[in-house]
Design a protein around this motif. Structure first.
Motif, mmCIF file in Angstrom:
data_model
loop_
_atom_site.group_PDB
_atom_site.id
_atom_site.type_symbol
_atom_site.label_atom_id
_atom_site.label_comp_id
_atom_site.label_asym_id
_atom_site.label_seq_id
_atom_site.Cartn_x
_atom_site.Cartn_y
_atom_site.Cartn_z
ATOM 1 N N MET A 1 -10.303 35.718 -4.197
ATOM 2 C CA MET A 1 -10.764 34.516 -4.881
ATOM 3 C C MET A 1 -11.735 34.891 -5.991
ATOM 4 O O MET A 1 -12.507 35.841 -5.871
ATOM 5 N N SER A 2 -11.716 34.146 -7.073
ATOM 6 C CA SER A 2 -12.522 34.485 -8.244
ATOM 7 C C SER A 2 -13.999 34.193 -8.046
ATOM 8 O O SER A 2 -14.837 34.717 -8.744
ATOM 9 N N ARG A 3 -14.367 33.308 -7.125
ATOM 10 C CA ARG A 3 -15.766 33.000 -6.868
ATOM 11 C C ARG A 3 -15.973 32.807 -5.371
ATOM 12 O O ARG A 3 -15.025 32.632 -4.611
ATOM 13 N N SER A 4 -17.221 32.867 -4.960
ATOM 14 C CA SER A 4 -17.521 32.682 -3.545
ATOM 15 C C SER A 4 -17.320 31.221 -3.159
ATOM 16 O O SER A 4 -17.915 30.316 -3.745
ATOM 17 N N ILE A 5 -16.469 30.988 -2.163
ATOM 18 C CA ILE A 5 -16.193 29.644 -1.700
ATOM 19 C C ILE A 5 -16.693 29.519 -0.264
ATOM 20 O O ILE A 5 -16.497 30.418 0.558
ATOM 21 N N LYS A 6 -17.333 28.396 0.025
ATOM 22 C CA LYS A 6 -17.916 28.185 1.341
ATOM 23 C C LYS A 6 -17.198 27.045 2.067
ATOM 24 O O LYS A 6 -17.019 25.963 1.517
ATOM 25 N N ALA A 7 -16.809 27.328 3.309
ATOM 26 C CA ALA A 7 -16.158 26.316 4.143
ATOM 27 C C ALA A 7 -16.908 26.203 5.461
ATOM 28 O O ALA A 7 -17.243 27.219 6.078
ATOM 29 N N CYS A 8 -17.167 24.982 5.863
ATOM 30 C CA CYS A 8 -17.792 24.728 7.161
ATOM 31 C C CYS A 8 -16.733 24.126 8.079
ATOM 32 O O CYS A 8 -16.184 23.053 7.790
ATOM 33 N N LEU A 9 -16.423 24.813 9.159
ATOM 34 C CA LEU A 9 -15.396 24.370 10.099
ATOM 35 C C LEU A 9 -16.053 23.761 11.336
ATOM 36 O O LEU A 9 -17.054 24.284 11.836
ATOM 37 N N ILE A 10 -15.479 22.661 11.832
ATOM 38 C CA ILE A 10 -16.090 21.924 12.933
ATOM 39 C C ILE A 10 -15.084 21.716 14.065
ATOM 40 O O ILE A 10 -13.984 21.209 13.849
ATOM 41 N N ASN A 11 -15.480 22.128 15.264
ATOM 42 C CA ASN A 11 -14.759 21.782 16.478
ATOM 43 C C ASN A 11 -15.514 20.634 17.139
ATOM 44 O O ASN A 11 -16.670 20.785 17.537
ATOM 45 N N PRO A 12 -14.917 19.420 17.226
ATOM 46 C CA PRO A 12 -15.638 18.248 17.717
ATOM 47 C C PRO A 12 -16.047 18.371 19.191
ATOM 48 O O PRO A 12 -15.565 19.250 19.917
ATOM 49 N N PRO A 13 -16.906 17.461 19.649
ATOM 50 C CA PRO A 13 -17.282 17.433 21.070
ATOM 51 C C PRO A 13 -16.079 17.116 21.957
ATOM 52 O O PRO A 13 -15.034 16.664 21.491
ATOM 53 N N LEU A 14 -16.271 17.328 23.236
ATOM 54 C CA LEU A 14 -15.256 16.995 24.224
ATOM 55 C C LEU A 14 -15.401 15.526 24.606
ATOM 56 O O LEU A 14 -16.484 15.073 24.960
ATOM 57 N N VAL A 15 -14.322 14.759 24.501
ATOM 58 C CA VAL A 15 -14.334 13.343 24.855
ATOM 59 C C VAL A 15 -13.660 13.172 26.212
ATOM 60 O O VAL A 15 -12.597 13.734 26.459
ATOM 61 N N TYR A 16 -14.303 12.399 27.084
ATOM 62 C CA TYR A 16 -13.689 12.162 28.384
ATOM 63 C C TYR A 16 -14.002 10.760 28.877
ATOM 64 O O TYR A 16 -14.946 10.115 28.424
ATOM 65 N N GLU A 17 -13.172 10.300 29.793
ATOM 66 C CA GLU A 17 -13.311 8.966 30.349
ATOM 67 C C GLU A 17 -14.072 9.016 31.663
ATOM 68 O O GLU A 17 -13.779 9.844 32.532
ATOM 69 N N LYS A 18 -15.032 8.144 31.819
ATOM 70 C CA LYS A 18 -15.813 8.093 33.043
ATOM 71 C C LYS A 18 -14.893 7.868 34.238
ATOM 72 O O LYS A 18 -14.050 6.989 34.239
ATOM 73 N N GLY A 19 -15.049 8.720 35.238
ATOM 74 C CA GLY A 19 -14.258 8.571 36.455
ATOM 75 C C GLY A 19 -12.897 9.221 36.416
ATOM 76 O O GLY A 19 -12.234 9.326 37.445
ATOM 77 N N ASP A 20 -12.453 9.673 35.240
ATOM 78 C CA ASP A 20 -11.142 10.329 35.140
ATOM 79 C C ASP A 20 -11.341 11.821 35.373
ATOM 80 O O ASP A 20 -11.732 12.550 34.471
ATOM 81 N N LEU A 21 -11.072 12.258 36.568
ATOM 82 C CA LEU A 21 -11.302 13.650 36.929
ATOM 83 C C LEU A 21 -10.090 14.532 36.656
ATOM 84 O O LEU A 21 -10.183 15.747 36.724
ATOM 85 N N LEU A 22 -8.940 13.920 36.371
ATOM 86 C CA LEU A 22 -7.698 14.681 36.278
ATOM 87 C C LEU A 22 -7.145 14.779 34.870
ATOM 88 O O LEU A 22 -6.463 15.747 34.537
ATOM 89 N N GLY A 23 -7.426 13.787 34.010
ATOM 90 C CA GLY A 23 -6.735 13.734 32.731
ATOM 91 C C GLY A 23 -7.574 13.980 31.508
ATOM 92 O O GLY A 23 -7.045 14.096 30.405
ATOM 93 N N SER A 24 -8.886 14.057 31.644
ATOM 94 C CA SER A 24 -9.722 14.289 30.464
ATOM 95 C C SER A 24 -10.956 15.072 30.860
ATOM 96 O O SER A 24 -11.265 15.223 32.041
ATOM 97 N N GLY A 25 -11.669 15.571 29.860
ATOM 98 C CA GLY A 25 -12.905 16.285 30.129
ATOM 99 C C GLY A 25 -12.731 17.724 30.536
ATOM 100 O O GLY A 25 -13.654 18.336 31.078
ATOM 101 N N ILE A 26 -11.549 18.305 30.284
ATOM 102 C CA ILE A 26 -11.315 19.703 30.636
ATOM 103 C C ILE A 26 -11.518 20.559 29.388
ATOM 104 O O ILE A 26 -10.770 20.420 28.420
ATOM 105 N N PRO A 27 -12.513 21.417 29.372
ATOM 106 C CA PRO A 27 -12.817 22.168 28.152
ATOM 107 C C PRO A 27 -11.903 23.375 27.964
ATOM 108 O O PRO A 27 -11.368 23.925 28.919
#
Length: 480
Positions: A1-27
């Motif tokens: 690249m002809s100049r220095s380019i800066k990128a900030c990459l983001i991995n969002p938080p983990l979203v889960y449903e209260k009480g759902d032990l089987l289908g969400s909240g697994i990191p």
């Protein structure tokens, strides 16, 4: 690249449903964004990665109603984004993250006025909703080259696989030689935080890392979004390249446990056996697991033997149903006898096994459910170590989605879709299947049951079930 380019990459938080032990909240560690980061770095981009879950995995905050996030909140994320970034890239793994990410996009636009690019499986299928939320662009499918082209200022109409306001360039070209990609930049992740959690998508023991050895799947199951994302194209890394990465992680990070998360790892027999032989010849003292499922039809005795020799300790398979009629509705090929045979052989070899079933598929009858129960019991008698039972939830991009009159929110798209008609009946049957499995396992393999209890008490997990119990107990004790 002809100049220095800066990128900030983001991995969002983990979203889960209260009480759902089987289908969400697994990191799980963010695989795609680590590959993207390493590729950008190799192209001269200055990359900062913000892993919102990994940086604060025990911090809980409300998203809406009964939904929570684990990780950094929006203000904390925005405060970490360098103001001189040329682009902010957000990786969205699941539909459940949509509401949070849409709020994050608006926050970045209001406070920093930076370019926002979104990528990942869910945005690939649903780019318009992210553009409406304020994102400038959405990368469609495999994102490495498209993001570099965007950062370099290439004409938008010439970028393969990108969408923006008023246009969409469908993905046409995929990276054929995966060996050409640099290894994922896991060093940018807060690895110690993940290791301290003691749980993940696959059963963990100490330091672990993910492995992606291939991309895509040639099959066309009606419930799956993979055919839409990868267009039924399968490409695999060479055995040497895979083991080079393993050896680098062993020597550089002290990692000895590897979790393969391919859509279809065992498609090419020769490649798998060559990988195993390479591990053995280099005398790498490791364990490795197939945690995301694979096809039993592609496994044979020779492959299993080499897998055991090279350190394989866990395999997940996916019958989905015990009914041939339901499998036809799913367009899912599965050999019942081969599945039983593989479970028996893994039991003799000491390789732990999981079988996953989907309940509540459109057209499924009570008789079909009884067949699933019966087949699951056969697998348990054969030595199956655990089952994963999920209630069918339609995802945009899957062929079955059109059979549901879905009017809910994206957060509700998990493996416990309480909004579904018939959910209570399906959930009740799921509980009976779990009870049936544990009873059968105890009667036919009491030592396995006793070992599972010991593993839970000593936190040396060999199955996801053991780890799930620990995860649930730990979350309620520690998350604030």
């Amino acid at each position: 690249m002809s100049r220095s380019i800066k990128a900030c990459l983001i991995n969002p938080p983990l979203v889960y449903e209260k009480g759902d032990l089987l289908g969400s909240g697994i990191p799980s560690m963010p695989v795609g964004i680590c590959y993207l980061a390493s590729y950008l770095i190799s192209e001269g981009v200055d990359v900062k990665l913000i892993d919102c879950f990994g940086e604060s995995p025990n911090t809980k905050h409300n998203l809406k109603d009964d939904y929570y996030c684990l990780g950094l909140d929006i203000d904390e994320i925005i405060s970490r984004i360098p103001g001189d970034s040329d682009s902010v890239g957000i990786s969205v793994h699941s539909a459940e993250q949509y509401m949070f990410v849409s709020k994050l996009i608006r926050g970045i636009k209001e406070k920093l006025e930076l370019q926002v690019v979104v990528g990942g499986g869910f945005p690939t299928i649903n780019p318009d909703i992210f553009i409406e939320a304020g994102a400038d662009y959405v990368i469609l499918g495999e994102g490495e080259q498209a993001y570099v082209d965007l950062l370099e200022g290439k004409s938008l109409k010439e970028i393969d696989g990108i969408a923006g306001k008023g246009f969409k360039n469908l993905k046409k070209n995929f990276i054929e030689n995966l060996d050409s990609l640099p290894f994922p930049a896991v060093e940018l992740l807060p690895l110690d935080n993940y290791w301290r959690l003691g749980y993940a998508h696959g059963p963990v023991n100490g330091k672990y890392l993910f492995l992606i050895t291939s991309r895509g799947c040639p099959f066309n199951c009606n419930f799956c979004v993979t055919p839409t994302i990868w267009q039924r194209k399968w490409r695999g890394r060479s055995a040497k390249n895979i083991v080079d990465e393993i050896e680098e992680r062993v020597k550089g990070l002290g990692v000895k446990d590897f979790h393969i998360q391919d859509d279809l790892f065992t498609l090419k027999k020769g490649r798998v056996i060559d990988m195993c032989k390479e591990i053995v010849s280099r005398k790498l003292d490791i364990t490795w697991k197939i945690v995301a499922g694979t096809k039993v039809e592609s496994i044979d005795d020779e492959m299993l033997g080499w897998m055991k020799k090279s350190g394989c300790t866990y395999i997940s398979i996916s019958p989905e149903s015990g009914s041939e009629d339901v499998l036809k509705l799913m367009n899912k090929p599965y050999d019942f006898r081969k599945g039983l045979d593989i479970i028996k052989k893994c039991h003799r070899l000491g390789i732990k096994t999981q079988a996953c079933f989907v309940l509540g598929y459109p057209g499924e009858t009570k008789d079909d459910l009884r067949k699933s129960m019966s087949y699951m019991r056969e697998l348990a008698k054969a030595g199956l170590d655990e089952v994963g039972l999920f209630i069918m939830c339609p995802l945009p991009g899957a062929k079955v989605f059109g059979q549901f009159n879905y009017t809910g929110t994206y957060e509700d798209m998990n493996f416990s879709p309480k909004w579904r008609e018939g959910f209570d009946d399906a959930n009740a049957f799921r509980n009976r299947m779990y009870a049936g499995f544990f009873t059968t396992k105890f009667l036919w393999h009491p030592l396995k049951s006793a070992r599972s209890l010991k593993n839970l008490l000593t936190k040396r997990f060999e199955t996801k079930t053991e780890m799930t119990v620990y995860r649930v107990l730990k979350r309620y004790m520690e998350v604030r």
